[in-house]
Design a protein around this motif. Structure first.
Motif, PDB file in Angstrom:
ATOM      1  N   ARG A 195     -15.734 -43.037 -16.980  1.00 29.09           N
ATOM      2  CA  ARG A 195     -14.396 -43.563 -16.692  1.00 29.09           C
ATOM      3  C   ARG A 195     -14.231 -44.928 -17.326  1.00 29.09           C
ATOM      4  O   ARG A 195     -15.141 -45.754 -17.274  1.00 29.09           O
ATOM      5  CB  ARG A 195     -14.166 -43.651 -15.177  1.00 29.09           C
ATOM      6  CG  ARG A 195     -12.920 -44.408 -14.774  1.00 29.09           C
ATOM      7  CD  ARG A 195     -12.731 -44.421 -13.262  1.00 29.09           C
ATOM      8  NE  ARG A 195     -12.062 -43.208 -12.815  1.00 29.09           N
ATOM      9  CZ  ARG A 195     -11.945 -42.864 -11.538  1.00 29.09           C
ATOM     10  NH1 ARG A 195     -12.485 -43.608 -10.597  1.00 29.09           N
ATOM     11  NH2 ARG A 195     -11.294 -41.757 -11.198  1.00 29.09           N
ATOM     12  N   PHE A 254      -9.058 -44.398  -1.476  1.00 30.64           N
ATOM     13  CA  PHE A 254      -8.903 -42.941  -1.401  1.00 30.64           C
ATOM     14  C   PHE A 254     -10.194 -42.235  -1.807  1.00 30.64           C
ATOM     15  O   PHE A 254     -10.647 -41.295  -1.136  1.00 30.64           O
ATOM     16  CB  PHE A 254      -7.745 -42.510  -2.303  1.00 30.64           C
ATOM     17  CG  PHE A 254      -7.260 -41.103  -2.067  1.00 30.64           C
ATOM     18  CD1 PHE A 254      -6.186 -40.857  -1.242  1.00 30.64           C
ATOM     19  CD2 PHE A 254      -7.886 -40.026  -2.686  1.00 30.64           C
ATOM     20  CE1 PHE A 254      -5.734 -39.554  -1.027  1.00 30.64           C
ATOM     21  CE2 PHE A 254      -7.458 -38.735  -2.474  1.00 30.64           C
ATOM     22  CZ  PHE A 254      -6.373 -38.499  -1.642  1.00 30.64           C
ATOM     23  N   GLU A 255     -10.795 -42.683  -2.908  1.00 29.11           N
ATOM     24  CA  GLU A 255     -12.018 -42.038  -3.390  1.00 29.11           C
ATOM     25  C   GLU A 255     -13.171 -42.240  -2.414  1.00 29.11           C
ATOM     26  O   GLU A 255     -13.975 -41.325  -2.195  1.00 29.11           O
ATOM     27  CB  GLU A 255     -12.375 -42.577  -4.773  1.00 29.11           C
ATOM     28  CG  GLU A 255     -11.392 -42.143  -5.858  1.00 29.11           C
ATOM     29  CD  GLU A 255     -11.740 -42.649  -7.244  1.00 29.11           C
ATOM     30  OE1 GLU A 255     -11.224 -42.096  -8.232  1.00 29.11           O
ATOM     31  OE2 GLU A 255     -12.534 -43.620  -7.352  1.00 29.11           O
ATOM     32  N   ARG A 260      -6.742 -46.584  -5.095  1.00 29.83           N
ATOM     33  CA  ARG A 260      -7.605 -45.536  -5.645  1.00 29.83           C
ATOM     34  C   ARG A 260      -9.017 -45.651  -5.063  1.00 29.83           C
ATOM     35  O   ARG A 260      -9.614 -44.643  -4.674  1.00 29.83           O
ATOM     36  CB  ARG A 260      -7.664 -45.617  -7.171  1.00 29.83           C
ATOM     37  CG  ARG A 260      -8.688 -44.636  -7.737  1.00 29.83           C
ATOM     38  CD  ARG A 260      -8.434 -44.206  -9.150  1.00 29.83           C
ATOM     39  NE  ARG A 260      -8.806 -45.202 -10.125  1.00 29.83           N
ATOM     40  CZ  ARG A 260      -8.811 -44.973 -11.443  1.00 29.83           C
ATOM     41  NH1 ARG A 260      -8.454 -43.791 -11.908  1.00 29.83           N
ATOM     42  NH2 ARG A 260      -9.149 -45.905 -12.286  1.00 29.83           N
ATOM     43  N   GLU A 261      -9.543 -46.865  -5.002  1.00 29.22           N
ATOM     44  CA  GLU A 261     -10.894 -47.059  -4.472  1.00 29.22           C
ATOM     45  C   GLU A 261     -10.984 -46.612  -3.023  1.00 29.22           C
ATOM     46  O   GLU A 261     -11.963 -45.960  -2.616  1.00 29.22           O
ATOM     47  CB  GLU A 261     -11.283 -48.525  -4.612  1.00 29.22           C
ATOM     48  CG  GLU A 261     -11.481 -48.965  -6.063  1.00 29.22           C
ATOM     49  CD  GLU A 261     -11.494 -50.478  -6.225  1.00 29.22           C
ATOM     50  OE1 GLU A 261     -11.508 -51.174  -5.176  1.00 29.22           O
ATOM     51  OE2 GLU A 261     -11.473 -50.958  -7.364  1.00 29.22           O
ATOM     52  N   SER A 310      -2.714 -38.588 -10.191  1.00 34.54           N
ATOM     53  CA  SER A 310      -1.707 -39.533  -9.712  1.00 34.54           C
ATOM     54  C   SER A 310      -0.817 -39.942 -10.870  1.00 34.54           C
ATOM     55  O   SER A 310      -1.299 -40.322 -11.935  1.00 34.54           O
ATOM     56  CB  SER A 310      -2.372 -40.774  -9.108  1.00 34.54           C
ATOM     57  OG  SER A 310      -1.401 -41.737  -8.740  1.00 34.54           O
ATOM     58  N   GLY A 366     -14.094 -38.767  -1.150  1.00 40.53           N
ATOM     59  CA  GLY A 366     -15.148 -38.355  -2.065  1.00 40.53           C
ATOM     60  C   GLY A 366     -14.679 -37.519  -3.232  1.00 40.53           C
ATOM     61  O   GLY A 366     -15.461 -36.751  -3.802  1.00 40.53           O
ATOM     62  N   VAL A 367     -13.402 -37.616  -3.597  1.00 42.33           N
ATOM     63  CA  VAL A 367     -12.875 -36.913  -4.772  1.00 42.33           C
ATOM     64  C   VAL A 367     -12.228 -37.935  -5.696  1.00 42.33           C
ATOM     65  O   VAL A 367     -11.626 -38.905  -5.233  1.00 42.33           O
ATOM     66  CB  VAL A 367     -11.850 -35.816  -4.389  1.00 42.33           C
ATOM     67  CG1 VAL A 367     -12.499 -34.732  -3.561  1.00 42.33           C
ATOM     68  CG2 VAL A 367     -10.658 -36.410  -3.657  1.00 42.33           C
ATOM     69  N   PRO A 368     -12.361 -37.754  -7.024  1.00 40.73           N
ATOM     70  CA  PRO A 368     -11.789 -38.731  -7.947  1.00 40.73           C
ATOM     71  C   PRO A 368     -10.273 -38.616  -8.033  1.00 40.73           C
ATOM     72  O   PRO A 368      -9.707 -37.521  -7.907  1.00 40.73           O
ATOM     73  CB  PRO A 368     -12.437 -38.370  -9.284  1.00 40.73           C
ATOM     74  CG  PRO A 368     -12.753 -36.923  -9.176  1.00 40.73           C
ATOM     75  CD  PRO A 368     -13.094 -36.683  -7.734  1.00 40.73           C
ATOM     76  N   VAL A 369      -9.629 -39.760  -8.240  1.00 39.68           N
ATOM     77  CA  VAL A 369      -8.190 -39.802  -8.478  1.00 39.68           C
ATOM     78  C   VAL A 369      -7.981 -40.085  -9.967  1.00 39.68           C
ATOM     79  O   VAL A 369      -8.393 -41.137 -10.466  1.00 39.68           O
ATOM     80  CB  VAL A 369      -7.500 -40.879  -7.624  1.00 39.68           C
ATOM     81  CG1 VAL A 369      -5.998 -40.899  -7.907  1.00 39.68           C
ATOM     82  CG2 VAL A 369      -7.755 -40.641  -6.139  1.00 39.68           C
ATOM     83  N   ASP A 396     -11.531 -34.149   5.833  1.00 39.07           N
ATOM     84  CA  ASP A 396     -11.710 -34.131   4.378  1.00 39.07           C
ATOM     85  C   ASP A 396     -10.564 -33.375   3.714  1.00 39.07           C
ATOM     86  O   ASP A 396      -9.605 -32.961   4.364  1.00 39.07           O
ATOM     87  CB  ASP A 396     -13.063 -33.512   4.007  1.00 39.07           C
ATOM     88  CG  ASP A 396     -13.206 -32.067   4.483  1.00 39.07           C
ATOM     89  OD1 ASP A 396     -12.165 -31.380   4.657  1.00 39.07           O
ATOM     90  OD2 ASP A 396     -14.339 -31.608   4.672  1.00 39.07           O
ATOM     91  N   TYR A 441     -10.260 -32.719  -7.429  1.00 39.36           N
ATOM     92  CA  TYR A 441      -9.726 -33.962  -7.979  1.00 39.36           C
ATOM     93  C   TYR A 441      -8.246 -34.070  -7.622  1.00 39.36           C
ATOM     94  O   TYR A 441      -7.585 -33.085  -7.284  1.00 39.36           O
ATOM     95  CB  TYR A 441      -9.913 -34.036  -9.500  1.00 39.36           C
ATOM     96  CG  TYR A 441      -9.185 -32.956 -10.271  1.00 39.36           C
ATOM     97  CD1 TYR A 441      -7.868 -33.125 -10.688  1.00 39.36           C
ATOM     98  CD2 TYR A 441      -9.834 -31.753 -10.585  1.00 39.36           C
ATOM     99  CE1 TYR A 441      -7.205 -32.127 -11.384  1.00 39.36           C
ATOM    100  CE2 TYR A 441      -9.177 -30.760 -11.278  1.00 39.36           C
ATOM    101  CZ  TYR A 441      -7.857 -30.952 -11.680  1.00 39.36           C
ATOM    102  OH  TYR A 441      -7.193 -29.959 -12.357  1.00 39.36           O
TER     103      TYR A 441
END
Length: 507
Positions: free
Chosen positions: A327, A293-294, A290-291, A280, A298-301, A271, A277
């Motif tokens: 968002r 990576f998130e 992005r999808e 980018s 489990g962290v927003p980009v 992790d 967060y």
């Protein structure tokens, strides 16, 4: 604190911190450090002594990578009331010579082993690594200008991916102060210089080259808000993970290439520790990346949009909104405080909500112009708005959406093809790691879109997969599969190099 918040020279930032807490650590270089404000000021004093021929208004190339010397050398140049021209140390010596000649540079600060040192016709100031064992008696000799130099150039940032003669974006000390205060205002109402953060606060990781906009802006921001920094000399996923864990780093600012490298470097189940967060910027963020990576971490980009000519940020997604589930898909967020944004049609009139046109921005951080450009060339229109060259639209609530690059538009049989749209469609194929689309001349259609891709599939398979997602005139006529897309030093795709690959394959 009132005089400290009055702005002026960026050189004052290091002097103020040195006076506030001389032995507090500020810079970590990967696993080494920290270097204190006293030690950095001592280094700045040594460099300033070597710049005795530099006069106010001069320009000095700073060719130092991501280590403790960059801030010290930059502060030394600012203390001489000269402007810093940062250059990546990997740039060939011939490019340094071109920048020196074109931009009227009067001196160069570089590493003692830099091969460019012996090929320049201006004074060269070698700057070795700063020792940490001796705090340096010279620290007291480092002084910042006392007069107001806010309107004077502080930085001349070279635009990336350019061809031909070097061109520099001129940014003043006032531009820098306005930028950092606008950024601070996104987090709190009080935008004044912060006291030094408690050492329990984790440092900010700087992964971008300090010679580029994203890196130097993040450095100045950390110095202003009193937060320590951890520098990566060159981005590496495992090194980034090690620093994240060692220092409890709680946020990251990366570009899309770094996001991909981090994904590839970490094993399943690893992790990002305390990271809440990830921001980018510097290049378009493909939605599938992005999808992925998130979902993995489990962290927003958070997407950000900016330009060198605006000294960094123009718009950014709010961490508070995204963490609360508010968002706007596809949006890069709303303009930063103090930044105005408008959309302009091809005929120069202002576009309405949802209508595409060129993005123009205006703020106190915007450049006054270029250095080394052709006479009459200006990034500003007659009303002082920055012509970004990017295509996009605003929605009814003021959220900004980027749809492409005006200069990249391919005109195929009379139809406009936006390369970024085609690249996004290609990236939906999970076998495609990254794609870049350029236009090549065609006798029948004028131009045709050609894709250069990193993929595990064949060219035919890529074409077949993307065809249903695009109108016929937008589909790439050819696909060239390569092991890796060429990049410039800050991680952006090198479009001129991509075009050269495509042209060579076409021949």
């Amino acid at each position: 604190m009132s005089t400290r918040n009055a702005g002026g020279s960026l050189a004052r930032l290091l002097a103020w911190r040195r006076d506030e807490a001389p032995d507090a650590g500020f810079v970590l270089v990967e696993d080494d450090g920290p270097w204190t404000y006293r030690q950095l000021a001592a280094g700045a004093a040594r460099v300033a002594a070597g710049l005795d021929a530099v006069r106010p208004g001069d320009r000095v190339v700073l060719r130092i990578g991501n280590d403790e010397r960059f801030l010290a050398a930059a502060s030394a140049i600012w203390s001489r009331e000269a402007a810093v021209v940062p250059m990546h140390p990997a740039a060939p010596p011939e490019e340094v010579a071109r920048v020196v000649a074109t931009l009227g540079v009067t001196a160069v600060v570089l590493d003692p082993d830099d091969p460019a040192g012996g090929q320049l016709e201006v004074p060269v100031v070698p700057f070795a690594r700063i020792p940490r064992t001796d705090p340096g008696a010279e620290a007291a000799e480092y002084t910042a200008p006392t007069r107001d130099v806010g309107a004077e150039p502080a930085l001349v940032l070279l635009t990336s991916g350019t061809t031909g003669a070097p061109k520099g974006v001129v940014l003043t000390h006032d531009n820098a102060w306005s930028n950092v205060r606008a950024t601070v205002s996104a987090f709190r109402s009080d935008t004044s210089l912060s006291p030094l953060a408690d050492e329990s606060k984790p440092p900010n990781l700087i992964a971008n080259p300090l010679s580029h906009t994203a890196g130097v802006v993040r450095l100045i921001f950390a110095l202003y808000v009193g937060r320590r920094i951890a520098l990566l000399r060159k981005f590496d996923g495992r090194a980034a993970k090690r620093l994240i864990d060692a220092h409890g780093i709680d946020n990251l600012t990366l570009n899309p290439t770094m996001l991909r490298l981090l994904l590839d470097a970490l094993e399943p189940g690893e992790d990002l520790g305390r990271v809440k967060y990830v921001g980018s910027g510097t290049a378009p963020l493909p939605p599938p990346l992005r999808e992925e990576f998130e979902a993995r971490f489990g962290v927003p980009v958070l997407q950000a949009y900016g330009q060198t000519e605006a000294f960094g940020g123009i718009a950014v997604e709010s961490a508070k909104d995204v963490l609360a589930g508010r968002r706007r898909p596809g949006s890069v967020g709303r303009p930063l405080p103090g930044v105005e944004v408008r959309i302009v049609r091809a005929d120069g009139t202002e576009a309405g909500p949802g209508e595409q046109g060129e993005i123009r921005a205006r703020s106190r951080s915007t450049t006054s112009g270029y250095l080394g450009a052709e006479p009459g060339a200006s990034p500003l229109d007659d009303d002082g708005w920055l012509r970004t060259g990017d295509l996009g639209h605003l929605d009814d609530d003021g959220y900004l959406y980027i749809t492409g690059r005006l200069k990249n538009t391919i005109i195929c049989g009379g139809f406009n093809v936006i390369p970024e749209e085609v690249e996004a469609a290609l990236a939906e194929d999970p076998r495609v790691r990254e794609a870049s689309v350029v236009g090549l001349p065609d006798d029948k259609l004028g131009e045709i879109p050609v894709a250069v891709v990193e993929t595990t599939a064949t060219a035919e398979e890529v074409l077949a997969a993307v065809a249903p997602r695009l109108a016929p005139y937008k589909r790439p006529r050819h696909v060239l599969v390569v092991p890796a897309l060429p990049k410039v030093a800050n991680g952006k795709v090198d479009r001129p190099a991509v075009r050269a690959l495509a042209e060579k394959a076409a021949r």
